[in-house]
Design an enzyme around this catalytic site. Structure first.
Site, mmCIF file in Angstrom:
data_model
loop_
_atom_site.group_PDB
_atom_site.id
_atom_site.type_symbol
_atom_site.label_atom_id
_atom_site.label_comp_id
_atom_site.label_asym_id
_atom_site.label_seq_id
_atom_site.Cartn_x
_atom_site.Cartn_y
_atom_site.Cartn_z
ATOM 1 C CG HIS A 139 -5.998 -4.929 -2.480
ATOM 2 N ND1 HIS A 139 -5.263 -3.848 -2.063
ATOM 3 C CD2 HIS A 139 -6.166 -4.756 -3.818
ATOM 4 C CE1 HIS A 139 -4.988 -3.062 -3.087
ATOM 5 N NE2 HIS A 139 -5.549 -3.590 -4.166
ATOM 6 C CG ASP A 173 -4.781 -2.770 1.190
ATOM 7 O OD1 ASP A 173 -4.121 -1.938 0.530
ATOM 8 O OD2 ASP A 173 -5.206 -3.829 0.714
#
Ligand code: UDP
Length: 470
Positions: free
Chosen positions: A17, A117
Site C-alpha cells: 500500500h 487508503d
C-alpha cells in the site's frame, strides 16, 4: 493563509500500500504546486530510512507519522492482521481526527484534500465530518475490487463461504463480467472463511465505505481492465486509473528519480549483490522468485518449492524474507541435492531490488504470489509469470493473468515439486512463445498508457486539476 493545495495521504501500513501511494505523492509534488503530507505509522516511519532523500528531490513533500496503537515490539505480521485493524480503528482514528482538525485550525497551509487508503475508511468519515474533500485510493486490481463489491450478492445467493470440502473448480455466478471465468478457487481468499469472521466483515464494510469518497484512484490502466472498470464506474462519481504507477513515475519524472521507487518506499533493505549475479547469467535465463512482503508458507511448501526450482534445471534468484516460514523451528538439514543445485544455478537473498531485477535482461520469468504491485511490475518489465497466490486480491489477479491476459500460468492451491518443475519448464521453454506474444502486447499497452496522450498520463492530469480546485 496559503492557498496552494495541500494533500494528506494516508496509506494502510503495509508495503504493497505504501509503495504506490509514495509514487502518487511524488507525482503530485513533481508539479511543484501541490504540497503533500504523507502520513505513515510510527512503526513504518522508523523503517523507511530513505524518506529524507525523497523530500530533498521533492521539496513540497513532507512526512509525518502517527501511532498504530500497537506496542513497539509487536511483530505486525499477517497472523496479527485483525489486531492491527482493530487498534488502528480505536487508536489511530482519534489521532487522525486531531491531526486533521489541527491542520484547519492552526496550520498556515491547511489540508485541502485527503487521499485515504481504500481500507482506511475511518479517514473518509473523519475528513467528511471536518469538511475536507476525500478521495479513496484502493491499491488492489479493479477485477478484485469488483469481486469485493459483489460479496453481498454472492452471500445472498448462498455461494459463500466456500467450504474446504466443496468442489473448488465449480464456476461462480454472481460476479457480473466474470461469468465463465471465476471458479470457486479464484474468489478472494476471504471467501473461504466464515461470514461472521472479523476479517471478512472488515473487507465487506471497507469496500462499501469507499463509495462515500468523492472519487476513487486505482493503480491500473484502462486497456488492462476496461471491462471491469465499466462495472465499477456507476459506484463512484469519478475513477482515476493512473497505473502502472512505477511506469508513470518514470514517464513523468524521468531521470529526476532513481529507476525504481523501491529505495524510498521499501520497508526492507534490498540486497543489491544479486544484480552482479544477474549480470553474469545468460539473457532471459533466470526465474525470479518472490512472494512479496506478507505471504507466509509452511516449511513443507518451502521445501517443495525449492525442490521444484532445483529440479527444473533453470537458474533462479529467490527473494525470501526471514519471517516467511510460518512453522520454522530451528535450523533443519538442507538436502545435499538442494545445496548443490542452488550453488550451481541459484541465489537466495532476503529482499531483492525487485523492479531492477525484473528489468534485468537475464530475468526471463517470475514465480510470484500475484500481489498487485508485483503483477504490474512484471507487466511493465514484460516478464511472464507463474502465479502461486495466497491472500487478498491474488487469487483473482492470477486467474486474470493466466486466462484473460494470458501472460502467465496459475498454480494456485497446488504446492508440489513436480508442478513447480513442470510449470517452470513450460514458462521458460515449451509454452513460452505463446505467452510472450500476449506479454509483449500487454507490456506495450502499459508503456503507451503512461506516455503523453496515454490514458493514465491523462488521468493523472485530471486528478491534479481536481486536487487544484480549492
Ligand atoms: N518487493 C521488493 N523486493 C522483494 C519483494 C518485494 O522490492 O524482495 C516489492 C515489490 O517490488 C512490490 C512490493 O514489494 O512493489 C510487494 O507488493 P505486492 O503488491 O506485490 O505484494 P504484497 O507485499 O502487498 O503482498
Amino acid at each position: 493563509m496559503d492557498q496552494q493545495p495541500h494533500v494528506l495521504i494516508l496509506p494502510f501500513p503495509a508495503q504493497g500500500h505504501i509503495k504506490p501511494m509514495v509514487g502518487l505523492a511524488a507525482l503530485l509534488c513533481h508539479t511543484g504546486r501541490i504540497h503533500v503530507t504523507f502520513l505513515n505509522t510510527d512503526h513504518n516511519h522508523s523503517r523507511l530510512t530513505h524518506l529524507q532523500a525523497l523530500s530533498t528531490l521533492f521539496p513540497t513533500l513532507h512526512f509525518k507519522s502517527i501511532s498504530d496503537g500497537l506496542p513497539t515490539d509487536h511483530p505486525r505480521t499477517l497472523q496479527f492482521f485483525p489486531e492491527l485493524i482493530s487498534s488502528i480503528k480505536s487508536v489511530t482514528k482519534p489521532l487522525f481526527r486531531e491531526l486533521l482538525a489541527d491542520s484547519s485550525r492552526k496550520s498556515e497551509r491547511p489540508v485541502t484534500c485527503v487521499i485515504a487508503d481504500g481500507i482506511m475508511s475511518f479517514a473518509i468519515d473523519v475528513a467528511k465530518e471536518l469538511g475536507v474533500r476525500v478521495i479513496a485510493f484502493r491499491t488492489f486490481s479493479a477485477c478484485c475490487l469488483w469481486s469485493y463489491f459483489c460479496l453481498p450478492n454472492l452471500i445472498q445467493e448462498g455461494q459463500l463461504p466456500v467450504g474446504a470440502d466443496e468442489d473448488m473448480d465449480m464456476m461462480v455466478a454472481g460476479v457480473p463480467g466474470m461469468e465463465g471465468l471465476l471458479r470457486r478457487r479464484d474468489l478472494p481468499r476471504i471467501c473461504r472463511i466464515q461470514l461472521n469472521d472479523p476479517l471478512f466483515q472488515f473487507f465487506l464494510v471497507e469496500t462499501q465505505a469507499m463509495t462515500r469518497a468523492s472519487a476513487l484512484i486505482l493503480n491500473t490502466f484502462d486497456d488492462l481492465e476496461a471491462s471491469i472498470l465499466s462495472h465499477l464506474a456507476p459506484l463512484f462519481s469519478k475513477i482515476y486509473t493512473i497505473g502502472p504507477l512505477n511506469a508513470l513515475m518514470r514517464s513523468r519524472i524521468g531521470d529526476g528519480v532513481p529507476r525504481s521507487l523501491s529505495t524510498f518506499s521499501n520497508l526492507w533493505e534490498a540486497d543489491n549483490s544479486c544484480m552482479a549475479w544477474l549480470d553474469s547469467q545468460p539473457l532471459g535465463s533466470v526465474v525470479y522468485v518472490s512472494f512479496g512482503s506478507l505471504a507466509i508458507m509452511t516449511r513443507g511448501f518451502f521445501m517443495e518449492l525449492w525442490h521444484g526450482l532445483v529440479n527444473s534445471g533453470k537458474r533462479f534468484l529467490w527473494a525470501i524474507r526471514r519471517d516467511t516460514l510460518s512453522d520454522a523451528k530451528g535450523e533443519q538439514a538442507i538436502p545435499v541435492e538442494l545445496q548443490e543445485g542452488t550453488k550451481e544455478r541459484g541465489l537466495l537473498v532476503d529482499w531483492a531490488p525487485q523492479e531492477e531485477v525484473l528489468a534485468h535482461p537475464s530475468t526471463g520469468g517470475f514465480l510470484t504470489h500475484s500481489g498487485w504491485n508485483s503483477t504490474l511490475e512484471s507487466i511493465v518489465a514484460g516478464v511472464p509469470m507463474i502465479c502461486w497466490p495466497q491472500i487478498g486480491d491474488q487469487q483473482i489477479n492470477s486467474r486474470w493473468v493466466s486466462e484473460v491476459w494470458r501472460i502467465g500460468l496459475d498454480i494456485k492451491d497446488t504446492c508440489d515439486r513436480s508442478t513447480v518443475e513442470t510449470m517452470i519448464r513450460t514458462l521458460m521453454k515449451d509454452g513460452r512463445e505463446e505467452i510472450m506474444m500476449s506479454m509483449d502486447r500487454i507490456a506495450k499497452l502499459a508503456r503507451d498508457c503512461v506516455g503523453q496522450g496515454g490514458s493514465s498520463y491523462h488521468n493523472l492530469d485530471m486528478l491534479i486539476e481536481d486536487i487544484g480546485k480549492i
